[in-house]
Design an enzyme around this catalytic site. Structure first.
Site, short mmCIF file in Angstrom:
data_model
loop_
_atom_site.label_atom_id
_atom_site.label_comp_id
_atom_site.label_asym_id
_atom_site.label_seq_id
_atom_site.Cartn_x
_atom_site.Cartn_y
_atom_site.Cartn_z
N LYS A 121 -8.56 -1.39 6.46
CA LYS A 121 -8.83 -2.17 5.21
C LYS A 121 -8.02 -3.15 4.94
CE LYS A 121 -8.88 1.57 2.68
NZ LYS A 121 -8.89 3.04 3.36
N ARG A 167 -14.24 12.82 6.15
CA ARG A 167 -13.09 13.50 6.39
C ARG A 167 -12.60 14.30 4.96
NH1 ARG A 167 -9.49 8.86 6.92
NH2 ARG A 167 -7.73 10.52 7.12
N SER A 183 -7.44 4.15 8.98
CA SER A 183 -8.13 3.92 7.81
C SER A 183 -7.30 2.99 6.85
CB SER A 183 -8.08 5.36 7.15
OG SER A 183 -8.92 5.16 5.58
N HIS A 229 0.79 -1.17 0.08
CA HIS A 229 0.03 -0.04 -0.10
C HIS A 229 0.80 1.24 0.07
CE1 HIS A 229 -3.32 2.45 0.85
NE2 HIS A 229 -2.65 3.31 1.40
N ASP A 246 -14.94 2.72 7.73
CA ASP A 246 -14.09 3.50 6.91
C ASP A 246 -14.26 4.13 5.65
OD1 ASP A 246 -11.01 4.44 6.68
OD2 ASP A 246 -11.28 3.42 4.97
#
Length: 427
Positions: free
Chosen positions: A190, A171, A186, A83, A164
């Site tokens: 996930k 947000r 967040s 990620h 989320d």
């Protein structure tokens, strides 16, 4: 029973929320009991007051548990995910996923779409005719176990960490994106729910990243690595620079072309360097130390996996990519060395050309973006092309050119070289 007004007051006043309060507020928000305005107020209180390590861990677990979890252990495969916290020209997932698959590790990657100046992996891949992001769990498993593929990049289902999904949308429109506790929870909620066997993080730092200071990036990376350990998800992180764009393109189809160049054994040096560094981290996380990913680029097997991966999700790897109908060239205004090429400026230019979106759900132009003809440290002559801007709507050129000019400078001397990879964070 906890009440949301009291929870908002407690966090506003700097108190630590209890595990019971956190569990309740996440569940109540997911099911519509806590209203958007109330959750927005709590997010702003968190932005100002922060969270303790215990609060972040409990918040992450509660968001993970708000939906279902994927489980790939029954596939009999070693799985690892990567990620990135987001940047400009960050097309690394495109060559990285098939490269790691070509090395013998399955890559189940749930990705997102871009917003503002940062690009989204799904937007890039959707520039390929026919390619689709929405897959069922069964389809993901079939692609991962296909010996010719072994990698999938797709959108997260609505039932994966739904808390989320709802909170991120708030947000984004309430100025609370840049909160380390909320960013960390967040991302990790996930990724934990995704069910991969290990995780490698690429935490960006610089003007084009959410974290502009090294200390902030280091704190974010360390928290996420620890959250992975808490959830029995082996996690490591690389902190990498995002002061200038990655590669020479920012824009969806433009970045796909550049990614294919890397898979063909070429491409910009920084994109190749980071792709290989992350591939080695992912292989190490999966327990593989006898495969050189650079060889998989050279022998064409990574390209074979790319073609199979695209086809498995309905795309045509041989189809021409979209091109914008209008272009405008920016020229150097002096002789010298390109001393600055600000990532944020390039990202804003690409966004204003139509490559990005201002709000969730807005369509993007697949051919829009910025193509760079010089990078920091290159010698340029007055009148030499520095960048080409691409868009289908020429009325966007003035704002994009203004953004780009503001982040570009030519000087008599070259800036000192800076390493792309700054630090490695481990548990």
């Amino acid at each position: 029973m906890p009440d949301i007004i009291g929870i908002i007051h407690r966090k506003r006043d700097g108190h630590e929320l209890s595990g019971t309060e956190i569990d309740w507020v996440i569940e109540a928000f997911t099911h519509g009991i806590v209203e958007d305005a109330q959750m927005s107020a709590l997010a702003m209180a968190i932005w100002f007051r922060g969270m303790t390590r215990a609060e972040i861990a409990r918040w992450t677990t509660a968001m993970t548990d708000s939906g279902r979890r994927l489980d790939f252990t029954g596939l009999g495969l070693r799985t690892v995910d990567k990620h990135s916290t987001g940047g400009v020209g960050d097309k690394i997932t495109l060559p990285l996923a098939p490269l790691v698959a070509a090395c013998g590790v399955a890559v189940p990657q749930l990705s997102g779409r871009g917003l503002g100046h940062t690009g989204g992996t799904l937007d890039k891949l959707e520039a390929i005719p026919g390619w689709r992001a929405d897959l069922s769990t069964v389809e993901m498993a079939e692609i991962l176990t296909d010996p010719a593929v072994g990698a999938v990049v797709c959108a997260a289902g609505a039932d994966l960490a739904p808390a989320d999904r709802k909170l991120y949308a708030l947000r984004d429109v309430t100025g609370t994106v840049e909160s380390i506790p909320l960013i960390a929870s967040s991302i990790m909620s996930k990724k934990i729910a995704e069910g991969a066997g290990a995780l490698v993080l690429d935490v960006k730092v610089g003007t084009g990243a959410f974290m502009t200071e090294l200390g902030e990036a280091r704190e974010l990376a360390q928290i996420m690595v620890e959250l992975g350990s808490d959830a029995d998800l082996p996690t490591t992180a690389l902190i990498t620079r995002m002061d200038t764009p990655l590669g020479r393109t920012a824009g969806n189809a433009l970045e796909v072309r550049e990614a294919v160049e890397v898979l063909a054994g070429g491409g910009p040096g920084d994109v190749v360097e980071l792709t290989l560094a992350l591939a080695r981290e992912m292989l190490a996380a999966a327990g593989i130390d006898d495969v050189d990913p650079a060889e998989r680029l050279r022998d064409g097997s990574a390209m074979d996996r790319w073609r199979s991966m695209i086809a498995a999700q309905g795309g045509d790897p041989d189809a021409p990519l979209p091109t914008a109908t209008h272009t405008e060239t920016l020229y150097a205004d002096a002789d010298g060395v390109l001393a600055e090429l600000d990532a944020l400026a390039v990202g804003k230019a690409a966004w204003r050309l139509g490559a990005g979106r201002e709000h969730q759900g807005q369509a993007v132009q697949p051919g829009a973006g910025v193509e760079l003809h010089a990078v920091v440290g290159d010698t340029v002559r007055k009148g030499q092309p520095v960048a080409t801007l691409h868009t289908d709507t020429p009325g966007r050129f003035p704002a994009a050119l203004g953004a780009l000019r503001g982040g570009l400078s030519v000087s008599e001397t070259a800036p000192p070289p800076r390493p792309l990879i700054v630090e490695r964070i481990t548990p």
